[in-house]
Design a protein around this motif. Structure first.
Motif, PDB file in Angstrom:
ATOM      1  N   SER A 126       1.532  -4.701 -10.401  1.00 32.05           N
ATOM      2  CA  SER A 126       1.951  -4.796  -9.273  1.00 32.05           C
ATOM      3  C   SER A 126       2.621  -4.058  -8.562  1.00 32.05           C
ATOM      4  N   TYR A 185       2.143  -0.956  -7.563  1.00 28.50           N
ATOM      5  CA  TYR A 185       1.342  -0.757  -6.051  1.00 28.50           C
ATOM      6  C   TYR A 185       2.758  -1.205  -5.473  1.00 28.50           C
ATOM      7  N   ARG A 186       3.173  -1.856  -5.105  1.00 26.49           N
ATOM      8  CA  ARG A 186       4.394  -2.098  -3.736  1.00 26.49           C
ATOM      9  C   ARG A 186       5.250  -0.484  -3.452  1.00 26.49           C
ATOM     10  N   PHE A 230       0.130  -9.662  -4.673  1.00 24.12           N
ATOM     11  CA  PHE A 230       0.278  -8.590  -5.338  1.00 24.12           C
ATOM     12  C   PHE A 230       0.305  -8.985  -6.708  1.00 24.12           C
ATOM     13  N   GLU A 231      -0.345  -9.831  -7.368  1.00 23.21           N
ATOM     14  CA  GLU A 231      -0.602 -10.676  -8.790  1.00 23.21           C
ATOM     15  C   GLU A 231      -2.229 -10.305  -9.154  1.00 23.21           C
ATOM     16  N   PRO A 286      -5.392  -6.051  -4.718  1.00 21.40           N
ATOM     17  CA  PRO A 286      -4.165  -6.660  -3.481  1.00 21.40           C
ATOM     18  C   PRO A 286      -4.763  -6.919  -1.885  1.00 21.40           C
TER      19      PRO A 286
END
Length: 517
Positions: free
Chosen positions: A296, A299-300, A498-499, A503
């Motif tokens: 996550s 990804y952010r 985001f988990e 997402p």
């Protein structure tokens, strides 16, 4: 030790709810029902808007530089006084960016440890020093040193400012209030460009006609430094320091309209306590691992990297090189170049303000996809016109007109999103460091986009723009495939998104559920 929620499984349940699974009402639904009767002009909100405006001035700080140097580069007396040539112009402009890069190393830790207010204050103080150096410079070295120091301070305020806004904003109006941060960039550019245009009418252009614009760059920093001590720190920062009561008091005053039993205050505090850790990486100034140590987190980080590069490599920076682009299109009058440079800023601000209301109506993804597609098409027209403008002034004029079309399309969606989207997708414990990283990436991209264009446009002319056509089109595709939609959710619920395994898919399912409220 910070109190935690009694329900240790709440995060998992929320992810399931936002993904369309489960029957329990989500916090977004509860908040939406609570917000139905909220008056945006109630006294507590007016006080909140005043606090946020101090942070908005941090964006104006950056706006002052962006167009000040571009306009001055079209003034012969300024160029000749400092000996600026096509060979060194890119480096002089890029020193502001280099200062930004250097400041990124401690911008995040400063805001994490001491809070956003100290980050804004210290950055503003450094900016004032840089502006004074530039305004009083007697040689090119001092001017270049001032630009470096100005860039050093600017990245501190650019890291602390948007983080402050997104954490203080009332949840229902977060998109509007946070998007307005980047829009205030144009407060600086409008003042600087029109000041330069007006001063151009002074005969013989004495030194003070270009020293005044350099000095006026300190104005927003002076205002921030004077008033930042009268605004509160964010409740999330207080919770991160274990000061729960201070956080509650701020929420009651600014979000609950003084009502200690306000449901929105109870909801916000509950979610902050669930998500924010008193022992998170924001307490360790050297620890950037949480930007990369999980799926996550990566990804952010990928999303903020996309914002950095697709929002920077969209076109050569017109704020620095509009006069050069106009000259390439056949417009040789210095005064006309300055007028065209000045016109772009109010046009972009109007477009950005118009786009603010659509951030929460259409959502971030749809606006950014449409904007990037429009940008690619606009650059294609600019390229074609620039290639065919020799001896055809009408064709050159169409090319310049489409520069404005590009700026409107960009400002409508990308200007608000550049401050809004990164602050939304970053978790609290990594928000300051993540924004510092994004500023680093923006400035790495800007170094290319500042240093290369004057040489490339001179040597390759219109062919150089082809890169931007392809890059903007790629941006639209990447946004469609990967970007999470954050519209309508509070910051802690975005954390839960985001988990999820996918997402982007989870966020779109959440949007479908929110429409049913």
């Amino acid at each position: 030790m910070m109190p935690i929620s009694k329900d240790s499984t709440s995060k998992v349940e929320d992810v399931e709810v936002l993904s369309g699974a489960g029957d329990k009402a989500s916090d977004a639904e509860v908040a939406s029902k609570t917000d139905l009767k909220v008056n945006p002009l109630r006294p507590s909100f007016l006080s909140l808007y005043g606090c946020l405006f101090i942070a908005y001035l941090c964006s104006a700080t950056n706006g002052f530089d962006a167009n000040t140097f571009g306009g001055l580069s079209a003034i012969d007396t300024f160029v000749s006084y400092f000996g600026i040539t096509p060979e060194n112009q890119g480096l002089v402009a890029a020193l502001y960016v280099i200062g930004n890069v250097a400041g990124c190393l401690f911008a995040g830790p400063c805001a994490d440890k001491y809070g956003s207010r100290v980050g804004m204050a210290s950055g503003s103080f450094i900016c004032i020093i840089g502006a004074v150096m530039q305004a009083t410079a007697r040689n090119l070295s001092t001017l270049m040193g001032g630009r470096f120091i100005l860039g050093l301070g600017a990245v501190l305020v650019q890291t602390a400012g948007p983080a402050y806004v997104v954490e203080m904003a009332y949840p229902k109006y977060r998109g509007l209030l946070t998007g307005a941060y980047q829009t205030c960039f144009f407060l600086g550019t409008i003042v600087s460009t029109w000041l330069e245009y007006g001063l151009n009418f002074v005969t013989e252009t004495p030194q003070w006609t270009w020293r005044l614009p350099l000095a006026i760059q300190a104005l927003p920093s002076v205002l921030v430094l004077a008033f930042v001590w009268f605004i509160p720190e964010t409740p999330r920062w207080y919770i991160g320091q274990g000061k729960i009561e201070q956080a509650r008091e701020i929420l009651i005053k600014y979000h609950g309209d003084g009502d200690s039993d306000s449901p929105i205050v109870a909801l916000e505090l509950k979610e902050m306590l669930e998500v924010i850790s008193a022992r998170g990486s924001d307490k360790r100034w050297w620890d950037f691992r949480e930007l990369f140590n999980s799926r996550s987190a990566r990804y952010r980080t990928f999303l903020i990297s996309c914002i950095a590069f697709f929002g920077t490599w969209d076109l050569p920076p017109t704020s620095y090189y509009f006069p050069l682009m106009a000259k390439t299109a056949g417009i040789t009058s210095e005064r006309t170049q300055l007028l065209l440079n000045a016109l772009q800023t109010p046009i972009m601000m109007a477009a950005a303000l118009s786009g603010l209301m659509w951030q929460d109506r259409l959502g971030r993804r749809k606006l950014l996809i449409a904007s990037s597609t429009g940008m690619s098409l606009s650059v294609a027209v600019i390229t074609a016109c620039t290639a065919q403008q020799a001896g055809r002034p009408v064709v050159g004029g169409v090319g310049i007109a489409f520069v404005y079309v590009f700026l409107v399309v960009f400002a409508f969606a990308w200007t608000p999103a550049q401050s809004l989207y990164p602050t939304e997708v970053l978790a609290f414990n990594t928000r300051a460091k993540g924004l510092a990283l994004m500023n680093l990436l923006v400035n790495v991209a800007s170094m290319f986009n500042t240093y290369v264009p004057p040489v490339a446009i001179t040597r390759a002319s219109w062919r150089f723009y082809i890169f931007y056509i392809l890059w903007d089109a790629l941006g639209a595709l990447v946004i469609y495939l990967t970007f999470v939609e954050t519209k309508g959710m509070n910051l802690e619920e975005i954390d839960h998104i985001f988990e999820a395994k996918n997402p982007k898919k989870a966020s779109l399912q959440a949007q479908t559920r929110l429409k049913e409220i």
